[in-house]
Design a protein around this motif. Sequence first.
Motif, PDB file in Angstrom:
ATOM      1  N   GLY A 184       0.812  -1.203   0.000  1.00 19.79           N
ATOM      2  CA  GLY A 184       0.000   0.000   0.000  1.00 19.79           C
ATOM      3  C   GLY A 184       0.847   1.256   0.000  1.00 19.79           C
ATOM      4  N   PHE A 185       0.190   2.366   0.294  1.00 17.63           N
ATOM      5  CA  PHE A 185       0.901   3.642   0.336  1.00 17.63           C
ATOM      6  C   PHE A 185       0.289   4.551   1.389  1.00 17.63           C
ATOM      7  CE2 PHE A 185      -2.521   4.406  -2.684  1.00 17.63           C
ATOM      8  CZ  PHE A 185      -2.991   5.658  -2.308  1.00 17.63           C
ATOM      9  N   LEU A 186       1.067   5.545   1.775  1.00 14.24           N
ATOM     10  CA  LEU A 186       0.621   6.557   2.723  1.00 14.24           C
ATOM     11  C   LEU A 186       1.225   7.880   2.279  1.00 14.24           C
ATOM     12  CD1 LEU A 186       0.608   6.302   6.570  1.00 14.24           C
ATOM     13  CD2 LEU A 186       1.473   8.311   5.436  1.00 14.24           C
ATOM     14  N   THR A 187       0.373   8.896   2.136  1.00 12.19           N
ATOM     15  CA  THR A 187       0.868  10.236   1.840  1.00 12.19           C
ATOM     16  C   THR A 187       0.660  11.098   3.079  1.00 12.19           C
ATOM     17  OG1 THR A 187      -1.248  10.926   0.880  1.00 12.19           O
ATOM     18  CG2 THR A 187       0.401  10.058  -0.633  1.00 12.19           C
ATOM     19  N   TYR A 188       1.575  12.031   3.278  1.00 15.80           N
ATOM     20  CA  TYR A 188       1.510  12.864   4.461  1.00 15.80           C
ATOM     21  C   TYR A 188       2.138  14.223   4.173  1.00 15.80           C
ATOM     22  CZ  TYR A 188       6.411  11.507   5.068  1.00 15.80           C
ATOM     23  OH  TYR A 188       7.756  11.297   4.883  1.00 15.80           O
ATOM     24  N   GLY A 189       1.848  15.177   5.038  1.00 16.64           N
ATOM     25  CA  GLY A 189       2.425  16.507   4.919  1.00 16.64           C
ATOM     26  C   GLY A 189       2.612  17.124   6.289  1.00 16.64           C
ATOM     27  N   PHE A 190       3.516  18.082   6.359  1.00 18.31           N
ATOM     28  CA  PHE A 190       3.787  18.777   7.609  1.00 18.31           C
ATOM     29  C   PHE A 190       3.151  20.157   7.594  1.00 18.31           C
ATOM     30  CE2 PHE A 190       7.068  15.561   7.704  1.00 18.31           C
ATOM     31  CZ  PHE A 190       7.058  15.193   9.037  1.00 18.31           C
ATOM     32  N   ASN A 191       2.473  20.478   8.688  1.00 21.64           N
ATOM     33  CA  ASN A 191       1.910  21.811   8.900  1.00 21.64           C
ATOM     34  C   ASN A 191       1.074  22.280   7.712  1.00 21.64           C
ATOM     35  OD1 ASN A 191       3.370  21.797  11.345  1.00 21.64           O
ATOM     36  ND2 ASN A 191       5.177  22.496  10.254  1.00 21.64           N
ATOM     37  N   CYS A 192       0.218  21.407   7.229  1.00 20.96           N
ATOM     38  CA  CYS A 192      -0.514  21.695   5.995  1.00 20.96           C
ATOM     39  C   CYS A 192      -2.026  21.797   6.181  1.00 20.96           C
ATOM     40  CB  CYS A 192      -0.188  20.635   4.947  1.00 20.96           C
ATOM     41  SG  CYS A 192      -0.599  18.963   5.469  1.00 20.96           S
ATOM     42  N   VAL A 193      -2.516  21.633   7.400  1.00 17.06           N
ATOM     43  CA  VAL A 193      -3.953  21.721   7.627  1.00 17.06           C
ATOM     44  C   VAL A 193      -4.305  23.167   7.969  1.00 17.06           C
ATOM     45  CG1 VAL A 193      -5.899  20.923   9.014  1.00 17.06           C
ATOM     46  CG2 VAL A 193      -4.064  19.326   8.409  1.00 17.06           C
ATOM     47  N   PRO A 194      -5.100  23.820   7.118  1.00 19.53           N
ATOM     48  CA  PRO A 194      -5.462  25.209   7.380  1.00 19.53           C
ATOM     49  C   PRO A 194      -6.173  25.365   8.728  1.00 19.53           C
ATOM     50  CG  PRO A 194      -6.112  24.564   5.158  1.00 19.53           C
ATOM     51  CD  PRO A 194      -5.684  23.315   5.876  1.00 19.53           C
ATOM     52  N   GLY A 195      -5.813  26.410   9.443  1.00 20.88           N
ATOM     53  CA  GLY A 195      -6.453  26.698  10.720  1.00 20.88           C
ATOM     54  C   GLY A 195      -5.849  25.970  11.907  1.00 20.88           C
ATOM     55  N   ASN A 235      -2.887  25.706  14.223  1.00 19.97           N
ATOM     56  CA  ASN A 235      -1.786  26.609  14.542  1.00 19.97           C
ATOM     57  C   ASN A 235      -0.741  25.996  15.458  1.00 19.97           C
ATOM     58  OD1 ASN A 235      -2.946  28.685  12.990  1.00 19.97           O
ATOM     59  ND2 ASN A 235      -4.336  29.167  14.667  1.00 19.97           N
ATOM     60  N   PHE A 236      -0.488  24.715  15.295  1.00 18.98           N
ATOM     61  CA  PHE A 236       0.591  24.062  16.019  1.00 18.98           C
ATOM     62  C   PHE A 236       1.290  23.117  15.057  1.00 18.98           C
ATOM     63  CE2 PHE A 236      -3.422  21.892  17.057  1.00 18.98           C
ATOM     64  CZ  PHE A 236      -3.181  20.631  16.523  1.00 18.98           C
ATOM     65  N   PRO A 237       2.562  22.819  15.298  1.00 22.34           N
ATOM     66  CA  PRO A 237       3.276  21.898  14.407  1.00 22.34           C
ATOM     67  C   PRO A 237       2.601  20.528  14.386  1.00 22.34           C
ATOM     68  CG  PRO A 237       4.795  23.036  15.875  1.00 22.34           C
ATOM     69  CD  PRO A 237       3.408  23.336  16.363  1.00 22.34           C
ATOM     70  N   HIS A 238       2.422  19.994  13.181  1.00 26.77           N
ATOM     71  CA  HIS A 238       1.737  18.708  13.052  1.00 26.77           C
ATOM     72  C   HIS A 238       2.165  17.994  11.784  1.00 26.77           C
ATOM     73  CE1 HIS A 238      -0.714  21.582  10.747  1.00 26.77           C
ATOM     74  NE2 HIS A 238      -0.983  20.546   9.958  1.00 26.77           N
ATOM     75  N   THR A 283       5.120  16.787  17.496  1.00 25.14           N
ATOM     76  CA  THR A 283       4.574  15.881  18.505  1.00 25.14           C
ATOM     77  C   THR A 283       3.087  15.583  18.328  1.00 25.14           C
ATOM     78  OG1 THR A 283       4.109  17.717  19.989  1.00 25.14           O
ATOM     79  CG2 THR A 283       6.265  16.638  20.217  1.00 25.14           C
ATOM     80  N   LYS A 284       2.508  16.048  17.216  1.00 24.99           N
ATOM     81  CA  LYS A 284       1.086  15.784  16.991  1.00 24.99           C
ATOM     82  C   LYS A 284       0.855  15.277  15.567  1.00 24.99           C
ATOM     83  CE  LYS A 284      -0.641  19.143  20.338  1.00 24.99           C
ATOM     84  NZ  LYS A 284       0.509  19.039  21.160  1.00 24.99           N
ATOM     85  N   MET A 285       0.027  14.250  15.466  1.00 26.29           N
ATOM     86  CA  MET A 285      -0.355  13.677  14.179  1.00 26.29           C
ATOM     87  C   MET A 285      -1.855  13.881  14.000  1.00 26.29           C
ATOM     88  SD  MET A 285      -0.114   9.702  12.899  1.00 26.29           S
ATOM     89  CE  MET A 285       1.633   9.735  12.496  1.00 26.29           C
ATOM     90  N   LEU A 286      -2.252  14.341  12.832  1.00 31.07           N
ATOM     91  CA  LEU A 286      -3.659  14.519  12.497  1.00 31.07           C
ATOM     92  C   LEU A 286      -4.062  13.563  11.394  1.00 31.07           C
ATOM     93  CD1 LEU A 286      -3.872  18.416  12.366  1.00 31.07           C
ATOM     94  CD2 LEU A 286      -4.730  16.941  14.158  1.00 31.07           C
TER      95      LEU A 286
END
Length: 99
Positions: free
Chosen positions: A7-18, A20-23, A58-61
């Motif tokens: 399978g696959f997994l795509t991810y991004g850093f600090n890319c969710v609008p609104g 305001n913490f590193p994720h 330190t946070k995953m969304l």
Amino acid sequence: MLETPHGFLTYGFNCVPGVNFPHVYIEDLYVIPSSRKTHVATEMADKVADIARERGVTKMLGSVNTNTTSPDTSLNVLKAYGMKLYGATDATVWMIKEL
């Protein structure tokens, strides 16, 4: 992006609008049907968590679109990985996990 024969997994850093913490955000995750329930998704998410920790994150969304055919299955997968409810907007349920 992480890719395996399963399978696959795509991810991004600090890319969710609104947000305001590193994720790190799990954008998409797919495991081929014959490899489901074999911990492939957990292994890929753990690799992303390791990458995030190396960057001091330190946070995953994660999120689930409730207009899909089986949103309950996706939510259960995120809950089994240790994610908790973060919020909901329109047709999206947002989940969060402390790394």
